[in-house]
Design a protein around this motif. Structure first.
Motif, PDB file in Angstrom:
ATOM      1  N   GLU A   6       5.386   1.966   5.857  1.00  9.86           N
ATOM      2  CA  GLU A   6       5.195   3.354   6.269  1.00  9.86           C
ATOM      3  C   GLU A   6       6.361   4.224   5.808  1.00  9.86           C
ATOM      4  OE1 GLU A   6       4.581   3.214  10.487  1.00  9.86           O
ATOM      5  OE2 GLU A   6       2.681   2.147  10.294  1.00  9.86           O
ATOM      6  N   GLN A  36       6.029   4.906   2.153  1.00 14.47           N
ATOM      7  CA  GLN A  36       5.022   5.937   1.892  1.00 14.47           C
ATOM      8  C   GLN A  36       5.588   7.336   2.146  1.00 14.47           C
ATOM      9  OE1 GLN A  36       2.047   5.678   0.421  1.00 14.47           O
ATOM     10  NE2 GLN A  36       2.606   3.533   0.135  1.00 14.47           N
ATOM     11  N   ARG A  37       6.386   7.481   3.212  1.00  8.19           N
ATOM     12  CA  ARG A  37       7.002   8.789   3.487  1.00  8.19           C
ATOM     13  C   ARG A  37       7.946   9.184   2.361  1.00  8.19           C
ATOM     14  NH1 ARG A  37       7.550   6.507   8.587  1.00  8.19           N
ATOM     15  NH2 ARG A  37       9.780   6.204   8.265  1.00  8.19           N
ATOM     16  N   LYS A  60       5.342  -3.642   8.254  1.00 11.88           N
ATOM     17  CA  LYS A  60       4.513  -2.438   8.412  1.00 11.88           C
ATOM     18  C   LYS A  60       5.390  -1.187   8.511  1.00 11.88           C
ATOM     19  CE  LYS A  60       0.740  -2.265  10.667  1.00 11.88           C
ATOM     20  NZ  LYS A  60      -0.451  -2.087   9.899  1.00 11.88           N
TER      21      LYS A  60
END
Length: 94
Positions: A57, A60-61, A53
């Motif tokens: 994340e 995605q950043r 996870k």
């Protein structure tokens, strides 16, 4: 009627019961070891799940930052950044 020292009908029954009691003890110990192994495996799974996870994340950043670089005309690296960002975004989507 023959009664052994344990109050059972025959010593052969007594021996069989003792074997069964030992087997029950072995099985209970095996269950405990299996439970411990399962608990350890589950804890490892939870750690790995959390790490995945975190990486998703982070990914995605990075994608958002690359997209911003690719389309931000005010970027000081504007001449090179669109090509770099587009290549990075293509690699991410494959």
């Amino acid at each position: 009627m023959d009664v052994c020292k344990h109050g059972r009908l025959r010593c052969s029954e007594c021996d069989h019961i003792q074997e069964l009691e030992e087997k029950v003890q072995e099985l209970e110990e095996e269950i405990e070891r299996t439970d411990n192994s399962f608990a350890n495996a589950y804890m490892q799974y939870q750690k790995q799940y959390e790490r995945v996870k975190e990486l998703e994340e982070e990914n995605q950043r990075y994608k958002a930052a690359l997209a911003k670089i690719a389309f931000d005309e005010k970027s000081q690296f504007f001449e090179m950044s669109p090509k770099i960002a587009e290549e990075a975004l293509k690699g991410e989507s494959e």
